[in-house]
Motif scaffolding. Structure first.
Motif, PDB file in Angstrom:
ATOM      1  N   HIS A 512     -20.114  14.843 -11.220  1.00 37.42           N
ATOM      2  CA  HIS A 512     -19.238  13.943 -11.780  1.00 37.42           C
ATOM      3  C   HIS A 512     -18.911  12.618 -12.086  1.00 37.42           C
ATOM      4  CE1 HIS A 512     -15.130  14.137 -13.345  1.00 37.42           C
ATOM      5  NE2 HIS A 512     -14.729  13.557 -12.543  1.00 37.42           N
ATOM      6  N   MET A 536     -22.352  19.943 -19.882  1.00 34.42           N
ATOM      7  CA  MET A 536     -21.564  18.873 -20.721  1.00 34.42           C
ATOM      8  C   MET A 536     -20.234  18.094 -20.913  1.00 34.42           C
ATOM      9  SD  MET A 536     -20.630  21.328 -24.135  1.00 34.42           S
ATOM     10  CE  MET A 536     -22.516  21.772 -24.250  1.00 34.42           C
ATOM     11  N   THR A 537     -19.600  18.416 -19.881  1.00 34.44           N
ATOM     12  CA  THR A 537     -17.941  18.109 -19.670  1.00 34.44           C
ATOM     13  C   THR A 537     -18.662  17.379 -18.208  1.00 34.44           C
ATOM     14  OG1 THR A 537     -17.051  19.889 -18.646  1.00 34.44           O
ATOM     15  CG2 THR A 537     -16.963  19.918 -20.838  1.00 34.44           C
ATOM     16  N   SER A 538     -18.641  16.644 -17.318  1.00 33.66           N
ATOM     17  CA  SER A 538     -19.192  16.266 -16.433  1.00 33.66           C
ATOM     18  C   SER A 538     -18.559  14.940 -16.470  1.00 33.66           C
ATOM     19  CB  SER A 538     -20.552  16.089 -15.338  1.00 33.66           C
ATOM     20  OG  SER A 538     -20.273  17.347 -15.442  1.00 33.66           O
ATOM     21  N   ALA A 541     -14.494  10.952 -20.337  1.00 36.50           N
ATOM     22  CA  ALA A 541     -14.389  10.048 -22.177  1.00 36.50           C
ATOM     23  C   ALA A 541     -14.284   9.077 -21.668  1.00 36.50           C
ATOM     24  CB  ALA A 541     -12.889  10.829 -23.020  1.00 36.50           C
ATOM     25  N   VAL A 562     -25.967  16.613 -21.956  1.00 35.13           N
ATOM     26  CA  VAL A 562     -24.420  15.926 -21.767  1.00 35.13           C
ATOM     27  C   VAL A 562     -24.700  15.135 -22.836  1.00 35.13           C
ATOM     28  CG1 VAL A 562     -23.859  13.618 -20.446  1.00 35.13           C
ATOM     29  CG2 VAL A 562     -24.705  15.842 -18.989  1.00 35.13           C
TER      30      VAL A 562
END
Length: 573
Positions: A512, A536-538, A541, A562
């Motif tokens: 993360h 993919m969402t680690s 933004a 990623v």
């Protein structure tokens, strides 16, 4: 009287036009009667170029036949990189004014290069015929010659007047041929007392040729079969500055105390890749660089170095130097020594009593297991210390081992057995390499004072984020490159140095990346996160907001692809 319907003005204009047309036609038919200020056209062989009256360039045209129509005024003729197999005597002999003849990279054999062709080239100064198929050298080259390049042929023999009796000759290149000592006559350079460069490397010589020019400044004999330098073979070469004897078969029996002793101008001597068991005797005081790497030397005797007081670079890498190979005082005469290279030996400790002006000690891949408080105390001018891939353990590195090295800029301790950072690291350090050790923790106290450090490598250790104490990076105000790859980090360490530009975090356990991960590093340019546990969402933004200099983010080899969107160039937070 005028013709009906014509006016005087129109008739006059017609007569003027007729006269101009006639004159223009005469100029075309007889150009020599025109403007005398225009130079005549120069003859130039087809497809060649002639940028000057005395220069003909026919290089790289795949020519198989000697070009025709070469002007007798030619002084420089370039025919290199073609397919020529022979030179016609009648064509070459008429170019008696040639100063430069370049035949480099053709297919010319000895039979295709007639000796008679050189008889009329009495002004030839530069002769280049390297990379052809000559089996013997021309028997008689012009007396006017200054440079002769016959390298990379198949030459097995040269003759007394090939290079002999050439008072202006300065450079001879014969490397990469098949010359043995029998193909090199003893009077090969007689009467050529101006030769400064002689290259005989990559041949089949078994001993150093006798009767070499006394004027030599550079002598290349590397990559031969030389096992002996005959006594007095180098007794007259008092102007010799560079001697290359590496990659031969020299043993101690092939040298004696006089071999190098009379070379009073010698600055560079390369004896690497031979079979020497000791440092040669009689080294001249002028010597600056001595390369003895990859021999069989087991011990260095102080008496062998006594005369070489001007030595600045001593290279002893890949020998058989053991525990007692460099006893105390051995290097003391070398007061000007700048670099000592001991890579790949069997040394168990740093040589004692190092010269006080030594600036680089390079000894990776040895067996050094301990550093005492005074092992380096005499070398206070050290700027580079490389002890990589030895056997150093933290318990046997004295806290004061590095403390007095106040000029040290680069310290390499890669590949040892250190479990913690050494104490007392000097504030002058710019580069610190500690990868491939057994480091398990970092504390602020270990990095205190290193405010000039620019590069720190801690890769391939056992570091976890919880073992990096708070404030560890605070002192590293100038750090630009930090390598923490191949550790056991589960997330990006917090409070990284503000000046950081390059951060290596690949091959950890990071799953993360939060929105505040890089708030402290606004100057970051390159970030490496490959081979972690990212999905993919680690990555949040907002993680890269404010990183206006970021140009590289490597997230390959993670469990999922990623996608990273870099911030716009030049946009601040």
């Amino acid at each position: 009287m005028f013709l009906e319907g014509e006016r005087p003005q129109e008739l006059l204009l017609l007569l003027l036009l007729l006269r101009w047309t006639t004159a223009f036609s005469e100029d075309l038919a007889f150009p020599h009667l025109g403007d005398s200020s225009q130079p005549p056209l120069r003859p130039c062989p087809w497809r060649c170029s002639c940028p000057r009256d005395d220069m003909v360039d026919c290089a790289g045209l795949d020519l198989r036949v000697f070009p025709e129509n070469i002007t007798r005024a030619a002084r420089h003729l370039s025919l290199q990189n073609n397919q020529l197999q022979e030179l016609p005597y009648n064509e070459l002999s008429r170019l008696s004014g040639l100063r430069t003849l370049d035949l480099h990279s053709n297919l010319i054999s000895s039979e295709g290069l007639p000796d008679e062709a050189f008889e009329s080239l009495t002004q030839l100064e530069n002769f280049y015929v390297a990379h052809n198929k000559l089996s013997v050298a021309p028997q008689l080259l012009p007396r006017s010659l200054r440079v002769a390049d016959l390298a990379a042929n198949e030459v097995v023999e040269i003759f007394p007047l090939t290079f002999g009796e050439k008072p202006a000759l300065r450079s001879v290149y014969l490397h990469n041929n098949r010359l043995s000592n029998t193909g090199l006559p003893s009077n090969a350079f007689h009467g050529s007392e101006a030769i400064t460069t002689l290259s005989l490397s990559s041949n089949q010589l078994s001993y150093l040729p006798p009767s070499l020019p006394a004027s030599l400044e550079r002598l290349h004999l590397q990559h031969n079969l030389i096992s002996k330098v005959p006594r007095d073979a180098l007794s007259l070469q008092t102007q010799l500055r560079e001697l290359y004897l590496q990659h031969n078969q020299l043993t101690d029996r092939g040298l004696d105390v006089t071999t190098f002793s009379k070379l009073s101008s010698l600055e560079y001597l390369d004896l690497s890749h031979n079979q020497l068991a000791t440092v040669p005797e009689g080294l001249p005081g002028s010597l600056t660089i001595l390369n003895l790497g990859r021999n069989c030397i087991q011990q260095v005797e102080a008496v062998r170095l006594r005369r070489a007081r001007g030595l600045r670079y001593l290279l002893l890498q890949h020998n058989r130097l053991g525990a007692s190979a460099l006893p105390a005082g051995t290097l003391r005469p070398l007061r000007a020594l700048h670099t000592l290279h001991l890579y790949g030996n069997r040394l168990e400790r740093v040589p004692p009593a190092l010269p006080r002006h030594l600036q680089a000690l390079v000894m990776p891949h040895n067996r050094v297991a301990a550093l005492g408080a005074r092992d380096l105390v005499s070398a206070r001018a050290l700027a580079e210390l490389n002890l990589a891939y030895n056997r150093l353990a933290s318990a046997r590195v004295h806290p004061a081992a590095f403390r007095r090295l106040r000029a040290l800029r680069s310290l390499d301790l890669t590949g040892n057995q250190l479990s913690r950072l050494p104490e007392g690291l000097p504030a002058s350090l710019r580069i610190l390499r500690l990868q491939r050790n057994q480091l398990r923790a970092l504390e602020p106290e270990q990095l205190v004072g290193l405010n000039k450090l620019r590069e720190l490598s801690l890769a391939h250790n056992r570091l976890r984020v919880g073992d990096i104490g708070p404030g560890t990076w605070h002192e590293l105000q100038a750090l630009q490159v930090l390598d923490l790859s191949h550790n056991e980090l589960s997330f990006v360490p917090p409070d990284l140095p503000e000046a950081l530009e390059e951060l290596h975090l690949q091959a950890n356990r990071i799953s993360h990346v939060g929105p505040e991960a890089f708030l402290s590093t606004p100057h970051l340019r390159a970030l490496f996160l490959r081979a972690n546990k990212l999905h993919m969402t680690s990555i949040a933004a907002e993680a890269f907001l404010g990183l206006s200099h970021l140009r590289v983010v490597d997230t390959a080899e993670n469990p999922e692809q990623v996608l990273v969107q870099l911030p716009p160039k030049g946009k601040g937070p």
